[in-house]
Design a protein around this motif. Structure first.
Motif, PDB file in Angstrom:
ATOM      1  N   THR A  52     -20.999  -7.323   5.870  1.00 13.17           N
ATOM      2  CA  THR A  52     -20.792  -7.914   7.193  1.00 13.17           C
ATOM      3  C   THR A  52     -21.639  -9.151   7.424  1.00 13.17           C
ATOM      4  N   ASP A  53     -22.466  -9.524   6.453  1.00 13.39           N
ATOM      5  CA  ASP A  53     -23.344 -10.693   6.565  1.00 13.39           C
ATOM      6  C   ASP A  53     -22.731 -11.831   5.746  1.00 13.39           C
ATOM      7  N   GLU A  54     -22.268 -12.872   6.417  1.00 13.01           N
ATOM      8  CA  GLU A  54     -21.524 -13.929   5.728  1.00 13.01           C
ATOM      9  C   GLU A  54     -22.349 -14.625   4.657  1.00 13.01           C
ATOM     10  N   GLU A  55     -23.610 -14.890   4.935  1.00 13.46           N
ATOM     11  CA  GLU A  55     -24.433 -15.553   3.926  1.00 13.46           C
ATOM     12  C   GLU A  55     -24.667 -14.659   2.714  1.00 13.46           C
ATOM     13  N   LEU A 105     -14.556 -11.176   5.452  1.00 14.17           N
ATOM     14  CA  LEU A 105     -15.471 -12.089   4.764  1.00 14.17           C
ATOM     15  C   LEU A 105     -15.251 -12.114   3.257  1.00 14.17           C
ATOM     16  N   ASN A 106     -15.007 -10.952   2.667  1.00 12.39           N
ATOM     17  CA  ASN A 106     -14.795 -10.929   1.225  1.00 12.39           C
ATOM     18  C   ASN A 106     -13.451 -11.522   0.845  1.00 12.39           C
ATOM     19  N   VAL A 129     -22.549 -12.333   1.661  1.00 13.69           N
ATOM     20  CA  VAL A 129     -21.269 -12.301   0.937  1.00 13.69           C
ATOM     21  C   VAL A 129     -21.117 -13.560   0.091  1.00 13.69           C
ATOM     22  N   LYS A 130     -21.379 -14.713   0.681  1.00 17.39           N
ATOM     23  CA  LYS A 130     -21.295 -15.959  -0.071  1.00 17.39           C
ATOM     24  C   LYS A 130     -22.261 -15.944  -1.251  1.00 17.39           C
ATOM     25  N   LEU A 146     -15.024  -6.786   9.454  1.00 16.64           N
ATOM     26  CA  LEU A 146     -15.734  -7.997   9.055  1.00 16.64           C
ATOM     27  C   LEU A 146     -15.925  -8.046   7.541  1.00 16.64           C
ATOM     28  N   LYS A 164     -12.012 -13.947   2.711  1.00 18.05           N
ATOM     29  CA  LYS A 164     -12.198 -15.374   2.969  1.00 18.05           C
ATOM     30  C   LYS A 164     -12.900 -16.066   1.807  1.00 18.05           C
ATOM     31  N   HIS A 165     -14.062 -15.569   1.440  1.00 19.94           N
ATOM     32  CA  HIS A 165     -14.858 -16.279   0.430  1.00 19.94           C
ATOM     33  C   HIS A 165     -14.395 -15.968  -0.989  1.00 19.94           C
TER      34      HIS A 165
END
Length: 312
Positions: A66-69, A121-122, A71-72, A117, A124-125
């Motif tokens: 759930t943490d975008e940074e 996120l996964n 995940v990236k 989320l 998306k990235h």
């Protein structure tokens, strides 16, 4: 037809010892290199060890989905090591919960956030990593029978799994121009077949499926569900076998299906859901399958884990 994922790189989120570990192992056995994600280092280590002792290659991709940074960051670590990403399996989710009368706002929000989320996120990235490199990849989102049909006592889980189903269709439309496919897979309470998990449950005195409910259960929620006005959430008496094929299968059954969905043979399959449940979802409510001894059952399972049974 021989399914091969040789040369492909996969990321699996939520590699706990049941479904997540089974999907990761299957992708590895079919030839993919697999990045294993979880918030539990122990789960990641166990999954990697399982893949490696069965001849596969894996790496850790720890972190909160759930943490975008974060995940990236772990997707970048996969790209740094293997140079590409072909497959993303969105499996991370929180199980359990309570019914609509008694679920807390905090738990509801947490459960929905991890699934919603995390899947977003996964996708998306992971999708961006594929699109930027011209990779016509595959993204799989793990749903549940609870996302399609009603069941008491799991309101948050039912809510977020239902959301997964339409996310698959919408994301498939977004990513189709890039040749990236998005599909769902729906299990129904698969029976564990991970030797380590089976041994651990045996040590706890449990069967493969965990605790068996044999007596009256609590009503719809409440700490004890014993208020005077309560109604029972479900009948817990003797029930006939409810699965037409006699079994809901195992994570290995799911793994075979996911491997095929991620293969080049499924190149035009996108925006759909593959149900692996022994016919449970297709069944009409009034239909009762035959007694267990009268069911032919499915073909024998094609196993993927060559590990000898762990002592339990």
């Amino acid at each position: 037809m021989e399914i091969s994922l040789e040369g492909k790189v996969a990321l699996v989120t939520g590699v706990g010892p049941n479904i997540g570990s089974g999907l990761a192992l299957a992708l590895a056995k079919y030839g993919a290199k697999v990045a294993c994600n979880d918030v539990s280092d122990d789960s990641i280590k166990a999954c990697i060890a399982r893949i490696e002792r069965n001849g596969g290659e894996a790496m850790a991709a720890p972190g909160d989905v759930t943490d975008e940074e974060v995940v990236k960051g772990y997707i970048q670590s996969v790209l740094d090591r293997w140079g590409r990403l072909d497959i993303v399996v969105n499996n991370a989710a929180l199980l359990g919960g309570r019914g609509v009368l008694d679920e807390s706002a905090e738990t509801f929000e947490k459960m929905v956030k991890v699934s919603a989320l995390g899947t977003f996120l996964n996708t998306k990235h992971g999708g961006r990593a594929m699109a930027e490199r011209g990779i016509k990849g595959s993204i799989i989102c793990v749903s549940s029978s609870n996302g399609w049909n009603g069941s008491a006592g799991v309101i948050a889980y039912a809510f977020h799994k239902g959301g997964v189903n339409n996310f698959v269709r919408a994301a498939a439309m977004d990513l189709a121009p890039y040749g990236i496919r998005v599909n769902g897979i729906t299990p129904t309470a698969p029976n564990p077949d991970n030797p380590e998990l089976l041994a651990e449950r045996a040590r706890q005195g449990l069967g493969p499926g965990g605790v068996l409910v044999t007596g009256p259960g609590p009503g719809l929620g409440g700490p004890t569900g014993d208020e005077e006005w309560r109604r029972p959430s479900r009948w817990t008496g003797q029930r006939p076998p409810m699965v037409p094929m006699g079994t809901t299968g195992t994570p290995t059954d799911l793994g075979h299906a996911v491997a095929w969905l991620c293969s080049d043979y499924a190149r035009l399959i996108t925006g759909t859901d593959l149900v692996v449940d022994g016919g449970a979802r297709a069944k009409n409510f009034a239909y009762f399958p035959a007694a267990p001894e009268d069911l032919a059952g499915p073909l024998p399972l094609i196993t993927l884990d060559d590990t000898p049974p762990f002592e339990g």
